[in-house]
Design a protein around this motif. Structure first.
Motif, PDB file in Angstrom:
ATOM      1  N   GLY A  46       0.843  -1.205   0.000  1.00 15.77           N
ATOM      2  CA  GLY A  46       0.000   0.000   0.000  1.00 15.77           C
ATOM      3  C   GLY A  46       0.873   1.248   0.000  1.00 15.77           C
ATOM      4  N   THR A  52       1.393   3.601  -2.080  1.00 12.19           N
ATOM      5  CA  THR A  52       0.917   4.861  -2.659  1.00 12.19           C
ATOM      6  C   THR A  52      -0.099   5.565  -1.761  1.00 12.19           C
ATOM      7  N   GLY A  53      -0.475   4.939  -0.644  1.00  8.89           N
ATOM      8  CA  GLY A  53      -1.463   5.543   0.242  1.00  8.89           C
ATOM      9  C   GLY A  53      -0.821   6.475   1.255  1.00  8.89           C
ATOM     10  N   SER A  54      -1.664   6.985   2.135  1.00 10.80           N
ATOM     11  CA  SER A  54      -1.221   7.954   3.139  1.00 10.80           C
ATOM     12  C   SER A  54      -0.122   7.353   4.046  1.00 10.80           C
ATOM     13  N   ILE A  55      -0.365   6.164   4.590  1.00 11.61           N
ATOM     14  CA  ILE A  55       0.636   5.525   5.452  1.00 11.61           C
ATOM     15  C   ILE A  55       1.854   5.098   4.632  1.00 11.61           C
ATOM     16  N   ASN A  58      -2.719  -0.507  -5.568  1.00 14.76           N
ATOM     17  CA  ASN A  58      -3.918  -1.013  -6.231  1.00 14.76           C
ATOM     18  C   ASN A  58      -3.898  -0.618  -7.706  1.00 14.76           C
ATOM     19  N   ALA A  70      -0.471  -1.461  10.077  1.00 18.81           N
ATOM     20  CA  ALA A  70      -1.390  -0.312   9.988  1.00 18.81           C
ATOM     21  C   ALA A  70      -2.788  -0.813   9.619  1.00 18.81           C
ATOM     22  N   LYS A 123      -5.619  -2.212  10.171  1.00 14.51           N
ATOM     23  CA  LYS A 123      -6.390  -2.709  11.332  1.00 14.51           C
ATOM     24  C   LYS A 123      -7.475  -3.687  10.923  1.00 14.51           C
ATOM     25  N   GLU A 124      -8.021  -3.514   9.682  1.00 11.69           N
ATOM     26  CA  GLU A 124      -9.123  -4.384   9.255  1.00 11.69           C
ATOM     27  C   GLU A 124      -8.704  -5.858   9.256  1.00 11.69           C
ATOM     28  N   ASP A 168      -0.970   1.829  14.081  1.00 12.06           N
ATOM     29  CA  ASP A 168      -2.099   2.689  14.454  1.00 12.06           C
ATOM     30  C   ASP A 168      -1.625   3.504  15.661  1.00 12.06           C
ATOM     31  N   MET A 204      -5.520  11.730   6.241  1.00 12.99           N
ATOM     32  CA  MET A 204      -5.543  10.275   6.045  1.00 12.99           C
ATOM     33  C   MET A 204      -6.266   9.905   4.754  1.00 12.99           C
ATOM     34  N   GLY A 205      -6.237   8.601   4.408  1.00 16.15           N
ATOM     35  CA  GLY A 205      -7.005   8.102   3.262  1.00 16.15           C
ATOM     36  C   GLY A 205      -8.500   8.330   3.488  1.00 16.15           C
ATOM     37  N   MET A 216       1.746  10.529  11.644  1.00 13.75           N
ATOM     38  CA  MET A 216       1.935   9.080  11.650  1.00 13.75           C
ATOM     39  C   MET A 216       3.401   8.663  11.504  1.00 13.75           C
TER      40      MET A 216
END
Ligand code: NAD
Ligand code: MG
Length: 392
Positions: free
Chosen positions: A8, A10-13, A36, A123, A125-126, A150, A209-210, A271
């Motif tokens: 991941g 390219t995301g915020s984290i 993605n 990160a 959490k899901e 987190d 955040m995302g 973060m």
């Protein structure tokens, strides 16, 4: 030199992680990256970090990226789909895996890293919400290590004694106090929530955040997911986890001990602090985050959470208490509801309604196998889409 995978990226984290890694080129080497569909961003990251292997969930995006890397003369292996994401996570040259894919989609790649006994900087959490029991069993079985990213859980980890895995009662821990900002709608008149827009929901007062986690923060489902995350990371009972609304987001969470002591971790809401902490642990190094100016902060406020305003928090407590596949169903229904809120299909207050209806309809499944959990996830998504169509 440690080899790092950023899932991941390219995301915020992901971007914050690469920022920290770039500050310590003598310690870390980026080995694999995944995304993605964000071809442009992943291409730029490839130019800067020169990984060995990259994977994109989307096949067409992966071919487009491979083309561009080839014409630039870069020899980077490109793969796609869930198999590609899993290979990036399990790559033999990788020591540490930043698990920063959003949603249940992160579970399979993260588990692939667990099964290779890697250090997981979690990160996503899901993954723990969907499969907490199974996930933690596999961590033990394969000798993997999980360090929370987190901010709340990273704070709790920093406030825990080293031997907390012996059991909270044995080490004198009474309660975990998870702080929550309350999000952008903490004080908004309830009647106005019906008409809030995705842009308003994504405008978080303290964190950048995302979009999915931003909506979760506005509904406080984020805190609900974090209660479940804490339950598994620290083997805590749900009633040992207290949510405390703290609008300044300076105290990132606390641990209360049997003797009445309460330990807290503070810092600017950025973060890169928990990311740098987990990367360097048990040492410490810079993160790029500025020092906390307590005179600017001036005061710290605390409130009890309002479960009438934020039904998602109640639903999450109910799901973790019920156990079985309920947390996986809660998560899947939430992912659907958030997506449908973001695309304009449902109102903000419909999010908890869709989730509650889905929890009532999907109650059975095998939570002890990944297949069983994924089946419950699929069924819940179908039922949640029906609730959206019926405009609950
Ligand atoms: P984001 O939306 O900014 O980034 C998500 C990343 O996952 C992107 O790289 C995207 O390409 C990738 N991705 C999305 N769907 C995918 C799929 N189906 N398959 C493979 N890759 C996919 O999200 P974020 O804010 O960086 O959050 C990432 C995770 O970290 C979430 O689980 C979130 O709850 C958690 N987290 C984020 C923050 C934060 O400050 N952003 C804080 C705490 C925890
Ligand atoms: Mg958090």
């Amino acid at each position: 030199m440690k080899g790092v995978a950023v899932l991941g990226s390219t995301g915020s984290i992901g971007v914050s992680t690469l920022d920290v890694l770039a500050r310590h080129p003598e310690r870390y080497r980026v080995v694999t990256l995944t995304a993605n569909t964000g071809v442009d961003k992943l291409y730029e990251q490839c130019l800067q970090f020169r990984p060995q292997y990259v994977a994109m969930a989307d096949e067409a995006s992966a071919s487009a990226l491979a083309q561009r890397l080839k014409s630039k003369g870069l020899r980077i292996e490109v793969d796609s789909g869930v198999a590609g994401l899993k290979s990036a996570a399990a790559h033999p040259d990788v020591d540490d895996v930043m698990a920063a894919i959003v949603g249940a989609a992160g579970l399979a790649p993260t588990l692939a890293a667990v099964r290779k006994g890697k250090r997981i900087l979690l990160a996503n959490k899901e993954a723990l919400v969907v499969a907490g029991d199974l996930f933690m069993q596999e961590v033990t079985q394969h000798g993997a290590e999980v360090l929370p990213i987190d901010s709340e859980h990273n704070a709790v980890f920093q406030c825990m004694p080293e031997n907390f895995r012996d059991g909270l009662a044995r080490v004198g821990v009474e309660r975990i106090l998870l702080t929550a900002s309350g999000g952008p709608f903490r004080t908004k008149p309830l009647a106005e929530l019906e008409s809030v827009t995705p842009e308003q929901a994504c405008a978080h007062p303290n964190w950048d955040m995302g979009r999915k986690i931003s909506v979760d923060s506005a509904s406080m489902m984020n805190k609900g997911l974090e209660v479940i995350e804490a339950r598994w990371l620290f083997d805590a009972k749900p009633d040992q986890i207290q949510v405390v609304v703290h609008p300044q987001s300076v105290i990132h969470s606390m641990v209360e001990y049997a003797d009445g002591s309460v330990l807290a971790q503070l810092g600017n809401p950025d973060m890169r602090t928990p990311i740098a902490h987990a990367l360097a642990w048990p040492e410490r190094h810079g993160s790029g985050v500025g020092s906390l100016n307590l005179f600017d902060v001036a005061r710290l406020d605390f409130e009890e959470p309002d479960t009438e305003r934020f039904p998602c928090l109640r639903l999450a407590y109910e799901a973790v208490t019920a156990g079985g596949v309920a947390p996986a169903v809660l998560n899947a229904a939430n992912e659907v509801a958030v997506e449908r809120f973001l695309d304009g299909s449902i109102s903000f207050p419909s999010i908890p309604r869709v989730i509650e209806q889905t929890l009532e309809k999907v109650t059975n499944g095998d939570e002890q196998s990944l297949e069983g959990l994924m089946a419950a996830d699929r069924e819940a998504r179908g039922v949640a889409e029906q609730q959206v169509a019926a405009r609950v």
